[in-house]
Scaffold this active site. Structure first.
Site, short mmCIF file in Angstrom:
data_model
loop_
_atom_site.label_atom_id
_atom_site.label_comp_id
_atom_site.label_asym_id
_atom_site.label_seq_id
_atom_site.Cartn_x
_atom_site.Cartn_y
_atom_site.Cartn_z
N LYS A 78 0.85 -1.20 0.00
CA LYS A 78 0.00 0.00 0.00
C LYS A 78 0.88 1.24 0.00
O LYS A 78 1.93 1.26 0.67
CB LYS A 78 -0.91 -0.03 1.23
N SER A 159 -9.85 2.37 2.83
CA SER A 159 -8.93 3.07 1.96
C SER A 159 -7.97 2.14 1.22
O SER A 159 -7.33 2.56 0.26
CB SER A 159 -8.10 4.06 2.78
N SER A 183 -10.17 0.10 7.12
CA SER A 183 -9.61 0.13 5.77
C SER A 183 -8.97 -1.15 5.28
O SER A 183 -8.60 -1.24 4.10
CB SER A 183 -8.59 1.26 5.65
N1 GLN Z 1 -13.13 4.75 5.99
C1 GLN Z 1 -12.58 5.22 7.23
C2 GLN Z 1 -12.16 6.66 7.09
O1 GLN Z 1 -12.39 7.23 6.08
C3 GLN Z 1 -11.46 4.36 7.67
C4 GLN Z 1 -10.21 4.65 6.95
C5 GLN Z 1 -9.07 3.79 7.40
O2 GLN Z 1 -9.24 2.81 8.11
N2 GLN Z 1 -7.88 4.20 7.02
O3 GLN Z 1 -11.61 7.23 7.97
#
Ligand code: GLN
Length: 493
Positions: A78, A159, A183
């Site tokens: 990532k 994400s 995410s």
């Molecule tokens: N979707 C969540 C956010 O937008 C979690 C993101 C994540 O875990 N990095 O914060």
């Protein structure tokens, strides 16, 4: 004949070890598959040379007899992980061209275990998002499509959307993800793969671009539970460079895997039955309960009373920490700089941040700055910290009754790109089942459990006690064996 790209992490490791194929052939197969799948936009940067060099050293190690746990396994990383000499953007234009002079501990651990890197995976900007649409490098397109003729491109989740898409499209056998509020788990659920967020502190955060430091954790995403266990063993471990890293031995999760759940109690929290969730999500949850019972577990109805405050709490704490962490992108230290003519230093800061950050990141910085401001700190940030403690205590108490919690991973299957991007609240709601375990720092995993009527994957989430990744993985394996999920996206790309 199975193609090399159909193999997962364990099969590649074992095949390289036994000499069934060379690591170079494996790396070449994935590199070629990734080139053919560029329409998915899963990678921001491809690094074939890195993958091939690691493969060649794996092939030499086989001859000299010093193979390591991941020798010959090419992985996707990532883009939140700093990789030495390889552009690291966190999905943001503000870091375009940034080439770290150091390696994140997690990627260094994976490389030290023999893995190679296929490339840096696309993601929501600074890991803020649930659909990959906030990436400064364009959205990732899910390899999945609805079976009802609706051909609108689907979100891979976020994400870690590039990570999810890469595994589902068979262009990487395993990948790293990070999970701040879901995410790893939500994108894994959206594309029908497995992913685990370990206990906070298991994996070093050193060299991972910080989003919300008290929540951020790295973890693996892969085709199945065993592959996740193998990768997590290589990723985890104490690191003195991260003050929240846990000084503990890494357990032999893979060797201890067992789908026999006799003696285990699994809690079904009533607060996770929420209105407006499609009936199919409940059906798959019921199915999961049956599978765990079949594996020997005792099922117990439990209560986590503060669950409904988790999402608002998360969306105060995460932006607060983000607003502080992202202050460092000022045009001086990293990446992009925009210098307005005749402007001073402050004008440069403003112009750089205005041009470099996307809309969601700006929204979070504003929310975070607001909840930390002198006038509102007590009303919002302090209050959220207290509620966070109550959410953690809910789990502490429930562990007196059960060993694990089973819930759906997300309140819906994958949605179409564009479907929620104009409505941040609708987007945030997708994290409703994921954030409690994040706020409590607990290990949590998503495993694929079935398909909905449109033919899209649905995932189940397992949450365990702090440091009990083993029980989470074991229950994941029990579900995996019974779900027999072998559906895959048909290659249209
Ligand atoms: N979707 C969540 C956010 O937008 C979690 C993101 C994540 O875990 N990095 O914060």
């Amino acid at each position: 004949m199975t193609r090399l790209t159909d193999l997962g992490v364990a099969a590649i490791r074992d095949g390289v070890r036994s000499g069934d194929f060379s690591a170079r052939d494996v790396a070449s197969a994935f590199i070629e598959a990734a080139e053919k799948a560029r329409a998915l936009n899963a990678f921001i940067v491809e690094t074939p040379d890195h993958a091939l060099a690691a493969a060649d050293s794996a092939d030499r190690a086989r001859v000299s007899g010093d193979l390591r746990p991941l020798s010959g396994v090419p992985l996707g990383i990532k883009d939140l992980f700093a990789t030495r000499g390889v552009q690291t953007t966190a999905g943001s234009r503000i870091l375009e061209g940034f080439e770290p002079v150091y390696e994140s501990t997690v990627s260094a651990n994976l490389f030290a275990a023999g893995a190679g890197m296929l490339g840096k995976l696309n993601m929501d900007e600074f890991a803020m998002g649930s659909s990959n649409e906030t990436s400064g490098y364009g959205p990732v397109i899910s390899p999945w499509r609805r079976n009802d003729g609706g051909n609108a491109p689907l979100a891979p989740g976020g994400s870690s959307g590039g990570s999810a898409a890469a595994v589902a499209a068979r262009i990487a056998p395993g990948v790293t993800g990070t999970d701040t509020g879901g995410s790893i788990r939500q994108p894994a659920a959206f594309v029908g793969i497995s992913g685990i967020k370990p206990t906070y502190g298991r994996c070093s955060r050193w060299g991972i671009v910080a989003f919300a430091s008290s929540l951020d954790q790295a973890g693996p995403m892969a085709r199945d539970v065993r592959d996740c266990a193998i990768m997590l063993e290589a990723m985890a471990g104490f690191d003195r460079k991260d003050s929240t890293s846990l000084e503990l031995e890494v357990p032999a999760w893979e060797a201890s895997l067992s789908a026999d759940l006799r003696g285990k109690k699994v809690g079904i929290p009533k607060e996770y039955r929420i209105e407006g969730v499609p009936a199919e999500i409940d059906t798959v949850w019921e199915q999961g309960i049956e599978w765990l019972r079949d594996a020997g577990a005792e099922i117990v109805q439990v209560s986590l009373p503060h669950t409904r405050y988790a999402l608002p709490t998360y969306y105060i704490i995460a932006p607060a920490e983000a607003s502080s962490n992202l202050a460092r992108y000022d045009g001086v230290r990293y990446g992009k700089r925009v210098q307005p003519e005749q402007g001073g230093l402050n004008d440069m800061y403003e112009a750089t941040r205005a041009a470099g950050f996307g809309a969601e990141v700006k929204r979070r910085i504003m929310i975070g700055t607001y909840v930390l401001s002198a006038g509102f700190y007590d009303a919002y940030f302090n209050q959220a910290q207290k509620v966070r403690a109550l959410i953690a205590r809910d789990f502490e108490q429930v562990w007196n009754e059960v060993d694990l919690i089973l819930t759906p991973t997300a309140p819906s299957a994958a949605f179409a790109l564009g479907e929620k991007s104009a409505d941040p609240i609708a987007m945030y709601l997708n994290d409703v089942f994921a954030v409690p375990a994040s706020l409590a720092g607990l290990p949590a995993m998503s495993v694929p459990a079935g398909l909905d009527a449109q033919g899209l994957p649905l995932g189940l989430q397992l949450v365990g006690r702090a440091l009990d990744e083993q029980s989470v993985l074991d229950a994941g394996l029990a579900i995996e064996q019974r779900a027999g999920f072998n559906h895959r996206a048909e290659a249209w790309w």
